[in-house]
Enzyme design. Structure first.
Site, PDB file in Angstrom:
ATOM      1  N   PHE A   8       0.833  -1.203   0.000  1.00 49.50           N
ATOM      2  CA  PHE A   8       0.000   0.000   0.000  1.00 49.50           C
ATOM      3  C   PHE A   8       0.875   1.263   0.000  1.00 49.50           C
ATOM      4  O   PHE A   8       0.892   2.036  -0.978  1.00 49.50           O
ATOM      5  CB  PHE A   8      -0.932  -0.087   1.219  1.00 49.50           C
ATOM      6  CG  PHE A   8      -1.501   1.200   1.694  1.00 49.50           C
ATOM      7  CD1 PHE A   8      -2.142   2.066   0.818  1.00 49.50           C
ATOM      8  CD2 PHE A   8      -1.401   1.560   3.040  1.00 49.50           C
ATOM      9  CE1 PHE A   8      -2.675   3.270   1.270  1.00 49.50           C
ATOM     10  CE2 PHE A   8      -1.933   2.750   3.506  1.00 49.50           C
ATOM     11  CZ  PHE A   8      -2.559   3.611   2.619  1.00 49.50           C
ATOM     12  N   ASP A  53      12.650 -12.241  -1.069  1.00 52.38           N
ATOM     13  CA  ASP A  53      12.338 -12.108   0.350  1.00 52.38           C
ATOM     14  C   ASP A  53      13.524 -11.420   1.038  1.00 52.38           C
ATOM     15  O   ASP A  53      14.657 -11.900   0.929  1.00 52.38           O
ATOM     16  CB  ASP A  53      12.114 -13.509   0.933  1.00 52.38           C
ATOM     17  CG  ASP A  53      11.476 -13.458   2.302  1.00 52.38           C
ATOM     18  OD1 ASP A  53      11.977 -12.696   3.161  1.00 52.38           O
ATOM     19  OD2 ASP A  53      10.472 -14.147   2.506  1.00 52.38           O
ATOM     20  N   LYS A 100      25.809  -0.690   3.850  1.00 51.42           N
ATOM     21  CA  LYS A 100      27.202  -0.521   4.250  1.00 51.42           C
ATOM     22  C   LYS A 100      28.112  -0.756   3.049  1.00 51.42           C
ATOM     23  O   LYS A 100      29.001   0.046   2.765  1.00 51.42           O
ATOM     24  CB  LYS A 100      27.522  -1.520   5.363  1.00 51.42           C
ATOM     25  CG  LYS A 100      28.930  -1.446   5.887  1.00 51.42           C
ATOM     26  CD  LYS A 100      29.150  -2.476   6.994  1.00 51.42           C
ATOM     27  CE  LYS A 100      29.575  -3.820   6.436  1.00 51.42           C
ATOM     28  NZ  LYS A 100      29.919  -4.799   7.473  1.00 51.42           N
ATOM     29  N   TYR A 140       5.320  -7.844  16.062  1.00 51.96           N
ATOM     30  CA  TYR A 140       5.457  -6.638  15.228  1.00 51.96           C
ATOM     31  C   TYR A 140       6.123  -5.513  16.014  1.00 51.96           C
ATOM     32  O   TYR A 140       7.114  -4.942  15.582  1.00 51.96           O
ATOM     33  CB  TYR A 140       4.066  -6.212  14.757  1.00 51.96           C
ATOM     34  CG  TYR A 140       4.029  -5.010  13.839  1.00 51.96           C
ATOM     35  CD1 TYR A 140       4.546  -5.077  12.550  1.00 51.96           C
ATOM     36  CD2 TYR A 140       3.449  -3.811  14.263  1.00 51.96           C
ATOM     37  CE1 TYR A 140       4.471  -3.974  11.697  1.00 51.96           C
ATOM     38  CE2 TYR A 140       3.371  -2.708  13.411  1.00 51.96           C
ATOM     39  CZ  TYR A 140       3.892  -2.792  12.126  1.00 51.96           C
ATOM     40  OH  TYR A 140       3.823  -1.702  11.293  1.00 51.96           O
ATOM     41  N   LYS A 144       9.876  -4.316  15.192  1.00 53.91           N
ATOM     42  CA  LYS A 144      10.215  -2.962  14.728  1.00 53.91           C
ATOM     43  C   LYS A 144      11.170  -2.274  15.704  1.00 53.91           C
ATOM     44  O   LYS A 144      12.043  -1.512  15.292  1.00 53.91           O
ATOM     45  CB  LYS A 144       8.947  -2.119  14.570  1.00 53.91           C
ATOM     46  CG  LYS A 144       8.094  -2.503  13.380  1.00 53.91           C
ATOM     47  CD  LYS A 144       8.669  -2.003  12.049  1.00 53.91           C
ATOM     48  CE  LYS A 144       7.718  -2.306  10.896  1.00 53.91           C
ATOM     49  NZ  LYS A 144       8.251  -1.892   9.583  1.00 53.91           N
TER      50      LYS A 144
HETATM   51  N1  LIG Z   1      -0.070   1.572   6.867  1.00 56.50           N
HETATM   52  C1  LIG Z   1       0.133   1.997   8.103  1.00 56.50           C
HETATM   53  O1  LIG Z   1      -0.784   2.492   8.762  1.00 56.50           O
HETATM   54  C2  LIG Z   1       1.500   1.868   8.697  1.00 56.50           C
HETATM   55  C3  LIG Z   1       1.705   2.389   9.984  1.00 56.50           C
HETATM   56  C4  LIG Z   1       2.958   2.262  10.556  1.00 56.50           C
HETATM   57  C5  LIG Z   1       3.997   1.666   9.862  1.00 56.50           C
HETATM   58  N2  LIG Z   1       3.782   1.162   8.626  1.00 56.50           N
HETATM   59  C6  LIG Z   1       4.914   0.501   7.952  1.00 56.50           C
HETATM   60  O2  LIG Z   1       4.992   0.892   6.605  1.00 56.50           O
HETATM   61  C7  LIG Z   1       5.426  -0.205   5.807  1.00 56.50           C
HETATM   62  C8  LIG Z   1       4.445  -0.447   4.688  1.00 56.50           C
HETATM   63  O3  LIG Z   1       3.167  -0.744   5.234  1.00 56.50           O
HETATM   64  P1  LIG Z   1       1.893  -0.948   4.313  1.00 56.50           P
HETATM   65  O4  LIG Z   1       0.733  -0.400   5.038  1.00 56.50           O
HETATM   66  O5  LIG Z   1       2.182  -0.477   2.949  1.00 56.50           O
HETATM   67  O6  LIG Z   1       1.752  -2.545   4.361  1.00 56.50           O
HETATM   68  P2  LIG Z   1       1.584  -3.573   3.174  1.00 56.50           P
HETATM   69  O7  LIG Z   1       1.329  -4.882   3.818  1.00 56.50           O
HETATM   70  O8  LIG Z   1       0.594  -3.079   2.172  1.00 56.50           O
HETATM   71  O9  LIG Z   1       3.022  -3.543   2.493  1.00 56.50           O
HETATM   72  C9  LIG Z   1       4.119  -4.257   2.952  1.00 56.50           C
HETATM   73  C10 LIG Z   1       4.870  -4.801   1.740  1.00 56.50           C
HETATM   74  O10 LIG Z   1       6.018  -5.523   2.183  1.00 56.50           O
HETATM   75  C11 LIG Z   1       6.071  -6.758   1.485  1.00 56.50           C
HETATM   76  N3  LIG Z   1       6.779  -7.725   2.326  1.00 56.50           N
HETATM   77  C12 LIG Z   1       6.394  -8.242   3.538  1.00 56.50           C
HETATM   78  N4  LIG Z   1       7.304  -9.123   4.005  1.00 56.50           N
HETATM   79  C13 LIG Z   1       8.310  -9.150   3.063  1.00 56.50           C
HETATM   80  C14 LIG Z   1       9.538  -9.873   2.968  1.00 56.50           C
HETATM   81  N5  LIG Z   1       9.920 -10.739   3.932  1.00 56.50           N
HETATM   82  N6  LIG Z   1      10.325  -9.667   1.880  1.00 56.50           N
HETATM   83  C15 LIG Z   1       9.947  -8.799   0.900  1.00 56.50           C
HETATM   84  N7  LIG Z   1       8.794  -8.095   0.941  1.00 56.50           N
HETATM   85  C16 LIG Z   1       7.982  -8.264   2.018  1.00 56.50           C
HETATM   86  C17 LIG Z   1       4.609  -7.113   1.251  1.00 56.50           C
HETATM   87  O11 LIG Z   1       4.449  -8.055   0.209  1.00 56.50           O
HETATM   88  C18 LIG Z   1       4.025  -5.765   0.909  1.00 56.50           C
HETATM   89  O12 LIG Z   1       4.153  -5.457  -0.446  1.00 56.50           O
HETATM   90  C19 LIG Z   1       5.571  -1.394   6.758  1.00 56.50           C
HETATM   91  O13 LIG Z   1       6.936  -1.513   7.127  1.00 56.50           O
HETATM   92  C20 LIG Z   1       4.745  -0.994   7.937  1.00 56.50           C
HETATM   93  O14 LIG Z   1       5.220  -1.595   9.126  1.00 56.50           O
HETATM   94  C21 LIG Z   1       2.549   1.248   8.024  1.00 56.50           C
HETATM   95  O1  LIG Z   2      25.121  -6.468  -0.559  1.00 58.74           O
HETATM   96  C1  LIG Z   2      24.866  -7.047   0.504  1.00 58.74           C
HETATM   97  C2  LIG Z   2      25.727  -7.036   1.616  1.00 58.74           C
HETATM   98  C3  LIG Z   2      25.358  -7.705   2.763  1.00 58.74           C
HETATM   99  N1  LIG Z   2      24.167  -8.348   2.834  1.00 58.74           N
HETATM  100  C4  LIG Z   2      23.788  -9.095   4.044  1.00 58.74           C
HETATM  101  O2  LIG Z   2      23.785  -8.196   5.123  1.00 58.74           O
HETATM  102  C5  LIG Z   2      24.055  -8.908   6.323  1.00 58.74           C
HETATM  103  C6  LIG Z   2      24.937  -8.067   7.214  1.00 58.74           C
HETATM  104  O3  LIG Z   2      26.120  -7.792   6.519  1.00 58.74           O
HETATM  105  P1  LIG Z   2      27.392  -7.245   7.284  1.00 58.74           P
HETATM  106  O4  LIG Z   2      28.458  -7.033   6.241  1.00 58.74           O
HETATM  107  O5  LIG Z   2      27.034  -6.069   8.104  1.00 58.74           O
HETATM  108  O6  LIG Z   2      27.768  -8.377   8.313  1.00 58.74           O
HETATM  109  P2  LIG Z   2      28.241  -9.886   8.149  1.00 58.74           P
HETATM  110  O7  LIG Z   2      28.275 -10.199   6.694  1.00 58.74           O
HETATM  111  O8  LIG Z   2      29.575  -9.868   8.784  1.00 58.74           O
HETATM  112  O9  LIG Z   2      27.211 -10.663   8.898  1.00 58.74           O
HETATM  113  C7  LIG Z   2      24.716 -10.232   5.929  1.00 58.74           C
HETATM  114  O10 LIG Z   2      23.850 -11.280   6.353  1.00 58.74           O
HETATM  115  C8  LIG Z   2      24.799 -10.182   4.422  1.00 58.74           C
HETATM  116  O11 LIG Z   2      24.413 -11.403   3.817  1.00 58.74           O
HETATM  117  C9  LIG Z   2      23.304  -8.341   1.764  1.00 58.74           C
HETATM  118  O12 LIG Z   2      22.205  -8.915   1.847  1.00 58.74           O
HETATM  119  N2  LIG Z   2      23.667  -7.684   0.620  1.00 58.74           N
END
Ligand SMILES: NC(=O)c1ccc[n+]([C@@H]2O[C@H](COP(=O)([O-])OP(=O)(O)OC[C@H]3O[C@@H](n4cnc5c(N)ncnc54)[C@H](O)[C@@H]3O)[C@@H](O)[C@H]2O)c1
Ligand SMILES: O=c1ccn([C@@H]2O[C@H](COP(=O)(O)OP(=O)(O)O)[C@@H](O)[C@H]2O)c(=O)[nH]1
Ligand SMILES: NC(=O)c1ccc[n+]([C@@H]2O[C@H](COP(=O)([O-])OP(=O)(O)OC[C@H]3O[C@@H](n4cnc5c(N)ncnc54)[C@H](O)[C@@H]3O)[C@@H](O)[C@H]2O)c1
Ligand SMILES: O=c1ccn([C@@H]2O[C@H](COP(=O)(O)OP(=O)(O)O)[C@@H](O)[C@H]2O)c(=O)[nH]1
Ligand SMILES: O=c1ccn([C@@H]2O[C@H](COP(=O)(O)OP(=O)(O)O)[C@@H](O)[C@H]2O)c(=O)[nH]1
Ligand SMILES: O=c1ccn([C@@H]2O[C@H](COP(=O)(O)OP(=O)(O)O)[C@@H](O)[C@H]2O)c(=O)[nH]1
Lengths: 305, 305
Positions: A8, A53, A100, A140, A144
């Site tokens: 969203f 992911d 980083k 959650y 966070k």
């Molecule tokens: N909408 C609100 O009222 C609100 C309030 C406070 C904070 N937030 C934060 O804002 C951000 C967006 O919220 P939103 O309302 O758009 O929610 P949403 O659920 O619509 O969007 C979240 C997105 O993250 C993706 N996602 C979730 N887990 C994932 C993962 N492991 N890897 C990759 N993608 C992943 C989902 O597919 C989705 O597209 C969130 O971090 C939420 O905590 C939203």
């Molecule tokens: O381009 C990058 C660089 C790092 N990482 C990930 O970020 C995490 C933290 O990286 P950092 O270099 O801080 O620490 P370390 O690799 O020593 O755990 C690690 O799990 C990496 O796999 C990543 O996803 N993409």
């Protein structure tokens, strides 16, 4: 880069960044997001989306990262609490490791939930919060909070340039129709002439901002040089009962307001103090809740078929 | 199985479990632990130790898991905050995944730090705590809070049989000589006739339990059928200044008490309410602080060469 860009909030942010001429890379696993939200950009030369992911290693070369990937509504994030924690903890570690390596700025979409059920009102950024570590919302809220901890650790230890937005309740078009949050529930119930379900007596309060205000705030924060947490929300406060009445009136529904059992650990009150946002990044909301609701109701009318 | 079994608390727990005739498997990466602490059991047919980091997948078949792996003293856990969080989050997820698979009971060594700088005194288990999510102690405090969140998630979602001990400050033989905690610092300073360094004015309080009491409590808790959090600590409360004086007197040191700048976010007061431990698991401390200190000072005398 926008993680959670198919969600969203993320999709509105992508719209704005694309219109500003940026190259945008979206990372999303479509857990709660939808390709439909970003289909308008598919094929555009400045746009790319990867199904990925954030819990797994992320490969990309970028300058700025908006890190939004996380389920946001209680029914979604409670569905698999362990996954919610992994997304917020491992996801944020990966994003920070990436930042980083490529020396990118990172903005974390944190939440007013870090304040939990607050004892001070309105909430200021220096408030430490009141969160039940073993309650149903903890995956959650604590997820966070740890994501924030990680941001400041990487700032101190690794010199990563960070921004932390504490986002208050947000609504608008493209809200997930069935994500169980109060705005979508009430609008859908109204449009279907069903009863509006208030959890508890409805005296609990929330403050609702329109999504375009939030997107402004996120971009302003990213472009500022302020790295402490910033509340982004609309300070106008409603009881849930007042809010139900407002939506009932706007939609002219024949549904009635009914009460259901209250949710566990449901915060009693929530309203942002936005002094920091005003003073440090020059932001304040400009949409009225009424105008935002009109747009949102129109969207839901179109898509509820 | 005892994770962190080569550490201070873990090694005393291992001693007791071995003497009770159990088969004991220790998992430790020796970050702050030492092989020396468990050398007395090496070669014993009931004993096994594996060098392994709990952040990585763990393979074993066991009935009961005492999950202690985590640095515990501020200088250690602040050395690498990200690693502290990974150990507490990924380590706890792996232990819970293992417990789910083999249907083992798991006890988490949580901490009084989940209460942060408490606003209620003494601390009861239903207190939600007062923790700064972005301060220097957050990696440990929030890491442990999330570890608790995960325990209750796996209980609810996966039916894992869990125990959560909230451990208050503990001391005794085998404390890490250079871990920077107050008991070891004051004793070593005294024995070397150096000045005793109080951080701040010394009016902050702590409650100290002897390690054998803690080990009793952990075993009683594991064998109980109570799965909510339980405080394990000695309710006798000292100001740090009183405590310094006590150690000065016991050791007859010529060192003086001096004051240094206070630590950031240092909790002002800490004392367990142990009603739950008494009523639910029939535990209360039985060592006096004086007796514990005598044994600990004797240990330090022997090992400070
Ligand atoms: N909408 C609100 O009222 C609100 C309030 C406070 C904070 N937030 C934060 O804002 C951000 C967006 O919220 P939103 O309302 O758009 O929610 P949403 O659920 O619509 O969007 C979240 C997105 O993250 C993706 N996602 C979730 N887990 C994932 C993962 N492991 N890897 C990759 N993608 C992943 C989902 O597919 C989705 O597209 C969130 O971090 C939420 O905590 C939203
Ligand atoms: O381009 C990058 C660089 C790092 N990482 C990930 O970020 C995490 C933290 O990286 P950092 O270099 O801080 O620490 P370390 O690799 O020593 O755990 C690690 O799990 C990496 O796999 C990543 O996803 N993409
Ligand atoms: N001692 C106290 O006052 C106190 C108070 C509250 C809670 N606790 C908790 O009790 C437990 C034991 O504390 P302690 O005082 O014995 O500390 P310690 O540092 O002596 O022992 C911790 C042990 O865990 C091991 N370890 C750390 N990270 C690991 C990893 N990633 N993988 C495998 N092993 C790892 C260390 O090598 C060490 O042997 C900790 O969980 C701590 O948080 C202790
Ligand atoms: O159908 C609903 C959905 C939510 N709520 C209440 O509305 C408030 C906001 O809930 P939401 O899930 O939108 O967000 P939260 O701020 O709790 O994360 C909470 O007090 C909920 O109990 C309600 O009364 N009826
Ligand atoms: O014997 C085991 C079983 C599981 N796990 C780890 O525990 C975690 C959680 O396992 P679970 O089965 O709960 O979830 P999933 O495997 O679906 O992530 C995973 O990372 C596993 O690698 C482990 O270390 N040892
Ligand atoms: O040399 C020292 C070490 C610690 N402390 C204080 O003693 C208390 C206990 O500190 P410790 O690190 O042992 O454990 P904590 O309970 O803070 O985790 C805290 O108020 C510290 O500031 C002190 O005055 N001098």
């Amino acid at each position: 880069m926008v993680t959670g860009g198919a969600g969203f909030v993320g999709s509105h942010l992508v719209d704005r960044l694309m219109l500003m001429g940026h190259q945008v890379l979206v990372i999303d696993n479509y857990f709660t997001g939808k390709k439909w939200n970003i289909q308008q950009w598919i094929g555009h030369p400045n746009f790319e989306v990867i199904r990925h992911d954030v819990v797994d290693h992320i490969a990309a070369e970028v300058d700025e990262i908006y890190h939004l990937a996380s389920p946001a509504s209680p029914p979604h994030y409670q569905e698999n609490p362990t996954k919610t924690i992994k997304t917020n903890v491992m996801g944020t570690i990966n994003i920070l490791g990436l930042a980083k390596r490529v020396k990118a700025k990172v903005l974390l979409a944190s939440t007013s939930e870090v304040y939990g059920d607050p004892e001070i009102h309105p909430q200021t950024e220096d408030y430490w919060g009141h969160v039940n570590p073993i309650g149903p919302r903890a995956c959650y809220d604590e997820g966070k909070r740890v994501a924030e901890t990680l941001m400041y650790s990487y700032q101190t230890q690794q010199g990563v340039d960070i921004r932390v937005a504490r986002i208050f309740n947000t609504f608008g078009p493209r809200m997930n129709l069935n994500d169980g949050r109060v705005v979508s529930n009430f609008i859908i119930q109204s449009l279907q002439n069903k009863n509006l379900t208030i959890y508890g007596d409805g005296s609990q309060t929330r403050s609702f901002q329109f999504v375009h205000d939030l997107v402004n705030g996120l971009i302003k924060l990213m472009n500022s040089n302020y790295s402490m947490p910033v509340n982004i929300g609309n300070p106008r406060e409603f009881t849930i009962l007042e809010f139900a009445k407002m939506i009932k009136e706007k939609t002219g529904t024949s549904g009635k307001i009914i009460h259901q059992p209250g949710a566990i650990d449901d915060p009693r009150r929530r309203r942002p103090d936005i002094t920091v946002a005003q003073e440090k990044i020059g932001w304040h909301p400009s949409y009225s809740v009424e105008k935002g609701l009109d747009e949102t109701i129109a969207f839901f009318k179109l898509h509820l078929v």
